[in-house]
Motif scaffolding. Sequence first.
Motif: not given
Length: 236
Positions: A61, A64, A95-97, A109-111, A115
């Motif tokens: 990412e 990250c 770990k995005a969707k 996205c996770q962040h 991100e």
Amino acid sequence: MSVTYMMRLKIVAFVVVCFLLWQTLRHFPSFSEFSNQSLSHHWETVVPSRVPPIIVTVFYEALCPDSRSFFTKQLLPTFEKIPHLIQVNLVPYGKAKTETVEAGYMFSCQHGPLECQANKIHACAISKVTQPDTQLKYTTCMISDNMNPEKIGEECAQEHGVKWKSIAECAAGSEGDELLKRHGDTTNALYPRVNFIPTVLLNQSQDSQPAILKDLLREVCTRLQEQRLQSVPECG
């Protein structure tokens, strides 16, 4: 029968034998040719063909901290030391969707959204910059400070001789969405599933993740030596 006649007869017989022997041997290759042919054949059958490079696939990412650390402290330094012995494949998604909507795709996205934007720029850079060393140096430059993705993308492009315009247009349009969605499909197809970012595969294997993240060069060299059944000078 005189002694002189007998001597002449022996000389004639000797000449005939020598002539016949010469005629026979002239049709065979010389010893050096035979030796070279034999050695060449032996070398081809005994020495294995060139072993392909280790494929290093990085699921990461753009914002990250662990991904940033791996790029700057492990991935780029390893590539610079043994560029011809590894092949780097980058997969910016983590770990995005992805959600399919009427207009195309929506990413979370996770962040956060920043991100997602940075991941998309990375995806476009990977697509547009095909020279392996330039691609890795450029993405490493960006991930070092990705909090303003467009600004750092343009600055790093100038630093590494990359055409920023094509990347920016890609990231702002549907092409960037399609590329990021494709990286998501690749990430989601991974088994076991991603539970830590970055996840790094060596020749499609997820084994030894802690060791890879700590010392990529050592792990790559270990696998090279296992493939070649001998030490690798570049790893010394």
